[in-house]
Design an enzyme around this catalytic site. Structure first.
Site, PDB file in Angstrom:
ATOM      1  N   HIS A  84       5.758  16.101 -30.903  1.00 40.67           N
ATOM      2  CA  HIS A  84       4.528  15.302 -30.896  1.00 40.67           C
ATOM      3  C   HIS A  84       3.298  16.156 -31.203  1.00 40.67           C
ATOM      4  O   HIS A  84       2.265  15.615 -31.592  1.00 40.67           O
ATOM      5  CB  HIS A  84       4.387  14.465 -29.607  1.00 40.67           C
ATOM      6  CG  HIS A  84       3.909  15.178 -28.382  1.00 40.67           C
ATOM      7  ND1 HIS A  84       4.753  15.633 -27.402  1.00 40.67           N
ATOM      8  CD2 HIS A  84       2.663  15.490 -27.966  1.00 40.67           C
ATOM      9  CE1 HIS A  84       4.049  16.201 -26.429  1.00 40.67           C
ATOM     10  NE2 HIS A  84       2.778  16.131 -26.753  1.00 40.67           N
ATOM     11  N   ASP A 219      11.908  16.960 -27.888  1.00 39.92           N
ATOM     12  CA  ASP A 219      10.523  16.985 -28.363  1.00 39.92           C
ATOM     13  C   ASP A 219      10.135  18.385 -28.863  1.00 39.92           C
ATOM     14  O   ASP A 219       9.353  19.090 -28.228  1.00 39.92           O
ATOM     15  CB  ASP A 219       9.599  16.526 -27.232  1.00 39.92           C
ATOM     16  CG  ASP A 219       8.222  16.122 -27.725  1.00 39.92           C
ATOM     17  OD1 ASP A 219       7.860  16.509 -28.852  1.00 39.92           O
ATOM     18  OD2 ASP A 219       7.502  15.428 -26.985  1.00 39.92           O
ATOM     19  N   SER A 647       1.524  20.821 -23.506  1.00 40.04           N
ATOM     20  CA  SER A 647       2.614  20.423 -24.389  1.00 40.04           C
ATOM     21  C   SER A 647       2.906  21.549 -25.361  1.00 40.04           C
ATOM     22  O   SER A 647       1.991  22.123 -25.946  1.00 40.04           O
ATOM     23  CB  SER A 647       2.251  19.164 -25.156  1.00 40.04           C
ATOM     24  OG  SER A 647       2.547  18.072 -24.357  1.00 40.04           O
TER      25      SER A 647
HETATM   26  N1  ARG Z   1       3.011  11.987 -22.474  1.00 41.62           N
HETATM   27  C1  ARG Z   1       3.070  13.143 -23.278  1.00 41.62           C
HETATM   28  C2  ARG Z   1       1.655  13.730 -23.478  1.00 41.62           C
HETATM   29  O1  ARG Z   1       0.730  13.302 -22.860  1.00 41.62           O
HETATM   30  C3  ARG Z   1       3.776  12.913 -24.564  1.00 41.62           C
HETATM   31  C4  ARG Z   1       3.064  12.033 -25.539  1.00 41.62           C
HETATM   32  C5  ARG Z   1       3.798  11.831 -26.827  1.00 41.62           C
HETATM   33  N2  ARG Z   1       4.866  10.877 -26.717  1.00 41.62           N
HETATM   34  C6  ARG Z   1       4.696   9.532 -26.795  1.00 41.62           C
HETATM   35  N3  ARG Z   1       5.739   8.749 -26.666  1.00 41.62           N
HETATM   36  N4  ARG Z   1       3.532   8.989 -27.036  1.00 41.62           N
HETATM   37  O2  ARG Z   1       1.204  14.215 -24.471  1.00 41.62           O
HETATM   38  N1  ASP Z   2       2.211  15.457 -22.855  1.00 34.36           N
HETATM   39  C1  ASP Z   2       1.131  16.312 -22.456  1.00 34.36           C
HETATM   40  C2  ASP Z   2       0.596  17.135 -23.650  1.00 34.36           C
HETATM   41  O1  ASP Z   2       0.695  16.729 -24.779  1.00 34.36           O
HETATM   42  C3  ASP Z   2       1.532  17.205 -21.322  1.00 34.36           C
HETATM   43  C4  ASP Z   2       1.247  16.582 -19.979  1.00 34.36           C
HETATM   44  O2  ASP Z   2       0.257  15.835 -19.852  1.00 34.36           O
HETATM   45  O3  ASP Z   2       1.998  16.870 -19.054  1.00 34.36           O
HETATM   46  O4  ASP Z   2      -0.060  18.135 -23.478  1.00 34.36           O
END
Ligand code: ARG
Ligand code: ASP
Length: 713
Positions: A84, A219, A647
């Protein structure tokens, strides 16, 4: 053992426990935590982790694209981050003929690696406490003179640090201005895409599994840093060569053991651990629920549109993901904060602080008012803050009509200058091209419904607060019908026609007749004049109080683990490989396996779609050296304190080897942006052995595995 002694021991150890894993530490200060880390199993020394004179782990950790983290894993600049985090690069190289999103991409050799204009990766050269130098000569000055003197000190320090070395330097306040650190960075700007798994691995689980454990997302994506022949950063060029890093992480093929030491090195964005009880109450009871409600509305429209048309699904997939990511995180945050009774915890801590303050006259004088003043300030400004949050949701996250209006307004503000310089025609062409890009991912009907629902909700939420008059006098439905029938902002044909005939007359007409543009100007004016000034005062007064509060905490509680809130600078956090039991009667194991991928796929949910190859390989149990006790781990959790920006961060074992790539937190943990709870808060990482398996067995890219240094038991 006597019962009372046992209770004391228990409570001391539980206090210790709750502090061991909390916190995002400044790497240059890590030696203060060396003993604690060693007690948890770490075999490295503080100098192995951070050193300015010798290479150290720090040199393998890069700030990727300014918002994520990445780690070097070979002597030839091979770089790992999340899927991502590399998504926009992957997307930009994809087309219908070369659908890398759907099928993945693997460069067979270096000449096939793909260049990415605009993408950077930065190494931290050093982190330096410059507090005393920033404050030099400020004693006795008035507040405004002090600020000026500090600014000039900062400019001088930055200038000196950058002399003749090609580095960039920045000085940032930490602990709300109690401390200042200079961060010197080396920024690489030729970072090429080496490989990515297909979405069915890299995005497996999609929004359904986002912020969720158990997780099965691979990921990750793979890049490579290039430099000039002298191993220095260079603009993109065919003559560049792979970067030879000061340090790269060896990869752990070792058996994983629950309870073992883990450490995360990366660039966390924002935390707010010091909010006063009243502030947290306001956020939990009022601000977040209202923001969630706004997004409930827009997501209801967008999701329905995406379900009913493939075109809309493609057009809105990334926009929807962005809106849903925050929305889902906040729901988890409020749930977690309520479950642990975070307000009561805050009140108890405040009572302890005040008790301490009252134990010494000097402390009472310095810190006695901090908590009361913070709570009073929240009460005074929460309406302003609420108006601000709602305006952000409405004008910046809501109907896209406003985005288009903002772009146009920016262009029009330079209209006269462009005309005078003879640059108008070229700029109009640019605007038309930009608009084509915008409308490619835009559906008038979806946006109209989003506009109508959000306008009504915005007006209801803000109530007596600052609103543009038009929104008070005209219903959302009438505005929606009129705007979307006529405005140039919501229709490609009308927009291009307007642009092609642009002159001072049509400009006047736009500002007097186009209801969409008029509403934008009025809302923007309301935002700038009636909301922003209050918010500026509020934030700066609150920062001033937080500065006092934190100084008091540091002085009065020297035995507690103190750490500055995250501010997108490099940090270290450590904990253990462990699961959790966030709900009575339910327990999460610390790892998942590929079997779970197949089970999820069986559910038929499209977020769990697979390409046939995954099923074939899992059926054959073709796991090679990547298995542990006959299982192939996919993801694991740890008690490491992380947030957005972490991330792509490496999860590092006791000896400094790479165990996995961090990418998310569980839903129950998202509260850790405000309050870390060591029994609930878990980061989620993809196991590096699964990453290698995907490269080697799934993608026939074993040459990349061979490029790394594998460490076995
Ligand atoms: N929750 C994670 C973060 O805040 C991953 C986001 C990307 N994945 C998604 N399904 N949107 O960045
Ligand atoms: N998914 C988040 C990021 O892209 C990481 C988190 O919030 O734990 O940095």
């Amino acid at each position: 053992m006597k019962k009372s002694a046992f209770i004391i021991l228990l409570s001391v150890s539980s206090i210790f426990h709750s502090f061991a894993e909390e916190g995002m530490l400044i790497p240059s200060l890590i030696s203060a935590f060396e003993n604690d880390m060693k007690a948890m199993g770490m075999k490295l020394s503080a100098a192995d982790i951070y050193s300015v004179n010798n290479s150290s782990l720090k040199d393998a950790i890069l700030h990727f694209g300014g918002g994520c983290t990445a780690e070097l894993v070979s002597s030839q600049g091979l770089l790992l981050t999340n899927h991502h985090c590399g998504y926009s690069q992957i997307q930009s190289h994809s087309s219908l003929e070369n659908d890398y999103l759907k099928y993945g991409f693997w460069a067979k050799n270096k000449s096939e690696e793909l260049k990415n204009p605009g993408l950077t990766a930065s190494r931290v050269v050093r982190i330096e406490d410059v507090t005393s130098m920033v404050l030099t000569g400020t004693k006795g000055l008035s507040d405004s003179d002090k600020l000026l003197k500090m600014q000039s000190n900062i400019s001088q320090l930055v200038e000196d640090a950058m002399k003749g070395n090609g580095y960039s330097a920045k000085i940032k306040p930490f602990n709300y201005g109690n401390d200042f650190y200079m961060i010197v960075k080396e920024t690489f700007s030729d970072v090429r895409l080496v490989g990515t798994p297909p979405n069915s691995i890299g995005k497996f689980g999609g929004d359904t599994d986002n912020w969720i454990w158990p997780r099965h997302t691979g990921d990750f994506s793979v890049f490579r840093v290039y430099t000039n022949e002298k191993n220095e950063p260079s603009d993109i060029s065919d003559s560049n060569i792979p970067y030879s890093p000061l340090h790269f992480l060896p990869v752990s093929m070792k058996k994983r053991t629950p309870g073992e030491f883990t450490m995360i090195y990366g660039f966390p964005g924002t935390t707010e651990q010091h909010l006063s009880s009243e502030n947290l109450r306001y956020i939990m009871d009022q601000e977040r629920p209202a923001r969630i409600k706004m997004r409930d509305k827009s997501l209801s429209v967008i999701n329905a549109g995406m379900r009913s048309s493939d075109l809309t699904r493609i057009q809105y997939s990334s926009k929807q993901a962005r809106i849903a990511n925050g929305w889902k995180k906040w729901i988890g945050q409020i749930g977690g904060l309520k479950t642990v009774d975070a307000i009561q915890i805050k009140l108890d801590r405040e009572a302890k602080y005040i008790e301490m303050v009252n134990s010494k006259k000097e402390w009472k004088d310095k810190y006695g008012n901090a908590i009361g003043d913070m709570n009073a300030l929240v009460k005074k400004y929460k309406h302003a803050d609420f108006g601000y949050s709602m305006a952000i949701e409405y004008l910046y996250v809501g109907p896209e009509l406003f985005k288009q209006a903002r772009n146009l307004n920016k262009f029009l503000s330079s209209y006269d200058a462009l005309k005078a310089n003879g640059e108008l025609d070229a700029e109009i062409k640019k605007q038309i091209n930009g608009a084509k890009g915008f409308f490619k991912n835009y559906d008038e009907n979806v946006d109209k419904k989003v506009f109508e629902l959000l306008t009504a909700e915005y007006v209801t939420q803000v109530g007596e607060g600052p609103l543009p008059d038009r929104l008070k006098s005209t219903s959302a439905k009438i505005l929606a019908d009129k705007i979307y029938a006529k405005s140039i902002l919501t229709n490609e044909e009308r927009f291009i026609k307007f642009m092609n005939k642009l002159n001072s007359n049509s400009l006047k007409k736009l500002k007097k007749k186009d209801l969409g543009f008029m509403l934008f100007l009025e809302a923007d004016e309301n935002f700038m004049s009636n909301i922003i000034p209050d918010i500026r005062i509020y934030k700066s007064e609150m920062d001033g109080l937080l500065k006092v509060y934190v100084a008091g905490k540091t002085e009065m509680f020297p035995n507690e683990k103190q750490w500055p809130d995250a501010n997108s600078t490099m940090r270290i956090t450590y904990g253990k490989l462990e699961g959790s039991a966030p709900h009575d009667g339910a327990k999460y194991t610390e790892h998942t396996t590929v079997d779970g991928i197949i089970t999820k796929n069986n559910s038929g949910n499209l977020d769990y779609e697979l390409l046939p190859r995954m099923k074939e390989l899992v059926k054959k149990k073709d796991y090679g050296p990547y298995a542990q006790d006959g299982e192939l781990w996919v993801c694991f959790t740890g008690s490491n304190h992380t947030t957005g920006g972490n991330s792509g961060s490496p999860v590092i074992d006791a000896e400094g080897n790479l165990m996995g790539i961090n990418f998310d937190r569980s839903w129950e943990s998202t509260m850790s942006d405000f309050m870390f709870d060591s029994s609930r808060c878990r980061n989620i990482a993809v196991d590096i052995k699964y990453v290698l398996w995907v490269m080697d067995r799934y993608s026939n890219a074993k040459h990349l595995v061979d490029e790394m240094t594998l460490v076995k038991d």
